[in-house]
Design a protein around this motif. Structure first.
Motif, mmCIF file in Angstrom:
data_model
loop_
_atom_site.group_PDB
_atom_site.id
_atom_site.type_symbol
_atom_site.label_atom_id
_atom_site.label_comp_id
_atom_site.label_asym_id
_atom_site.label_seq_id
_atom_site.Cartn_x
_atom_site.Cartn_y
_atom_site.Cartn_z
ATOM 1 N N VAL A 252 73.028 45.057 -13.372
ATOM 2 C CA VAL A 252 72.463 44.352 -14.318
ATOM 3 C C VAL A 252 71.668 45.125 -15.191
ATOM 4 N N HIS A 253 71.768 44.848 -16.742
ATOM 5 C CA HIS A 253 70.753 45.428 -17.581
ATOM 6 C C HIS A 253 69.546 44.653 -17.862
ATOM 7 N N PHE A 254 68.467 44.890 -17.395
ATOM 8 C CA PHE A 254 67.117 44.022 -17.731
ATOM 9 C C PHE A 254 66.899 43.829 -18.985
ATOM 10 N N VAL A 255 66.363 42.413 -19.382
ATOM 11 C CA VAL A 255 65.958 42.034 -20.536
ATOM 12 C C VAL A 255 64.449 41.748 -20.661
ATOM 13 N N PHE A 256 63.780 41.637 -21.753
ATOM 14 C CA PHE A 256 62.674 41.271 -21.881
ATOM 15 C C PHE A 256 62.346 39.846 -21.078
ATOM 16 N N PRO A 257 60.902 39.876 -20.195
ATOM 17 C CA PRO A 257 60.635 38.507 -19.802
ATOM 18 C C PRO A 257 60.085 37.746 -20.817
#
Length: 527
Positions: A252-257
């Protein structure tokens, strides 16, 4: 150990001033003689030449120790933005204007450029600009210091764009290939996750070829970034993602919380010049991480060397193997990234008890020998320590932000390593003691520093601001020095088919050949 003295500032200044004159003169009056030499015969497909990023060009024959002092400017061209990495090279490519030898460069502003390798003229170009992307939400546009890589089949060149994707182009005309996984996502957070490292391509023992993209953070370690490596199968376009923070969240490529998926742990950047290296003997990928916490329970791998499978997968949320120094907490506290440079793979003598040897440096100015087949010496990931022999200081002192060059002396088969930084460059020879333990022995050093060095046909090249030079790799003796045009940050040289190329931070790309003569065999190249 021999120490090569620094030339006086007046001597260096005079040499630079003298060297600048032919650079501008050649740009306006140089006309190549009718070429009689053979056409180019080899390629330089990625940063430092191969998937190990060894920096050792064994195919060069035109430039030798005997004629390197005769290198003169062939051309200087102006780029639309600095290329803060290294070019790559293909010979004999059919373009709309005939067969050309081509250089490819990635610029800080997101261009991918194909240049005629004998004139510097742009053959084709594309740009994937920053747009509204600003570094960590500030005022500075996003940028990259990556270098491109060329497919083993010689048909495609890959380049990192400021949109967070890697783009695939035909080498002949620049047409972008889309669909089937392209362009390939590398980060969903390009404003905080920087593409610093060169792209890497490796062909694993099963015959599959992969492209590796490393992401870290921008200078200042600001923002919600997580270091990671994206591995793309060049045959299928499918990818794996290994995250150096929250490694249990694979692919997975993380995103902004508060959006998902995200990771509450930040840093652990993968930002070394070489990015990822591949060792065919162990059939593993190796890379190092920068500042960040180390926690086995939280699956976070700051200031560590990690090994994963060639397809980019780990092992049940862990790397396949790992090395973390016992002082990783201090490295994190004092901003001494272990991952400021990538592991260098060292050919090992038969008398060594360690068959798969690597060298790891860092911002702490230390050199560590590692067993690539068992990084911690305790089998598997998640252990502390495990270096081979003593940790030694970089001979010239100072942090290492460059890629070492690794060279085998053909005269005696000994392995050498060349480590450059702002303090200078040093040559170290790999030896084995009576117990079979490998050691590095410093043989020479000079306080004339520079960026990532390379060796071509037994000549050591390096570049720094305003100057490019060549040295004897065994003694460090200076063989040639010339103006390189402008200021240098991380740009580094290549040698391909009798020409030395280097870029600078003032938008120049400069080429040098013996006596400044064009040997392309193409009459249009002298126009």
């Amino acid at each position: 150990m021999i120490r090569i003295p620094r030339l006086s500032r007046s001597v260096v200044r005079a040499a630079v001033l003298i060297a600048v004159l032919p650079l501008t003169a050649y740009a306006s009056i140089h006309h190549a003689l009718p070429a009689t030499a053979a056409a180019s015969t080899y390629d330089w497909l990625q940063f430092n030449g191969d998937s190990q990023h060894s920096g050792n060009n064994t195919q060069e024959t035109t430039i030798t120790r005997g004629n390197v002092a005769r290198l003169q400017p062939l051309f200087q061209t102006t780029l639309p933005s600095p290329a803060d990495g290294a070019p790559v090279y293909l010979h004999g490519i059919s373009t709309a204007n005939g067969v050309r030898d081509l250089l490819f460069v990635t610029t800080k502003a997101g261009h991918i450029l194909a240049l005629d390798a004998h004139t510097g003229i742009v053959v084709w170009s594309h740009q994937y600009p920053a747009g509204t992307c600003r570094v960590a939400g500030g005022s500075d546009p996003c940028f990259t210091t990556s270098s491109p890589a060329i497919d083993p089949n010689r048909q495609y060149v890959y380049s990192y764009g400021l949109d967070g994707y890697v783009h695939k182009h035909r080498v002949t005309d620049g047409t972008e290939l889309t669909g089937g996984g392209w362009p390939a996502l590398a980060t969903r957070k390009p404003s905080v996750e920087k593409g610093s490292s060169a792209l890497t391509i490796a062909t694993a023992t099963n015959g599959a070829s992969y492209l590796y993209v490393a992401n870290g953070g921008y200078p200042g370690d600001a923002g919600d970034y997580q270091g990671h490596v994206t591995t793309i199968n060049l045959n299928t376009g499918t990818q794996h993602v290994f995250n150096a923070a929250c490694s249990n969240r694979s692919d997975v490529h993380f995103v902004f919380p508060p959006n998902t998926p995200n990771c509450a742990i930040v840093q652990s950047a993968v930002w070394a010049r070489a990015g990822v290296v591949y060792d065919r003997d162990t059939n593993r990928i190796y890379f190092a991480t920068g500042n960040g916490s180390y926690s086995l329970a939280r699956r976070t791998w700051g200031d560590s060397v990690l090994a994963i499978f060639p397809n980019g997968a780990g092992f049940f949320g862990f790397p396949v193997d790992s090395y973390t120094p016992i002082d990783s907490g201090l490295l994190q506290l004092f901003d001494l990234d272990l991952g400021s440079t990538a592991p260098a793979i060292l050919p090992t003598p038969a008398t060594s008890t360690v068959r798969h040897l690597g060298l790891q440096s860092g911002k702490d100015g230390k050199l560590r020998l590692l067993n690539l087949g068992n990084l911690s010496g305790r089998g598997g990931s998640g252990h502390i320590g495990g270096e081979i022999g003593p940790i030694i200081a970089v001979p010239q002192g100072g942090e290492v932000l460059t890629a070492p060059a690794v060279w085998i002396n053909p005269a005696d088969g000994h392995t050498w390593v060349f480590v450059a930084n702002d303090n200078g460059i040093s040559g170290l020879q790999l030896t084995v003691d009576t117990n079979g333990t490998p050691r590095l022995q410093a043989k020479w050093q000079t306080d004339s520093g520079g960026t990532s060095p390379i060796v071509a046909n037994g000549v050591l090249y390096q570049v720094r601001s305003l100057v490019i030079e060549a040295r004897d790799p065994i003694t460090g003796v200076l063989l040639w020095r010339q103006s390189s045009g402008g200021r240098v940050h991380w740009s580094s040289p290549i040698v391909a088919n009798g020409v030395v190329y280097t870029a600078d931070n003032d938008n120049h790309l400069v080429a040098f050949s013996v006596d400044g003569v064009n040997i392309s065999g193409d009459p249009q190249a002298s126009r």
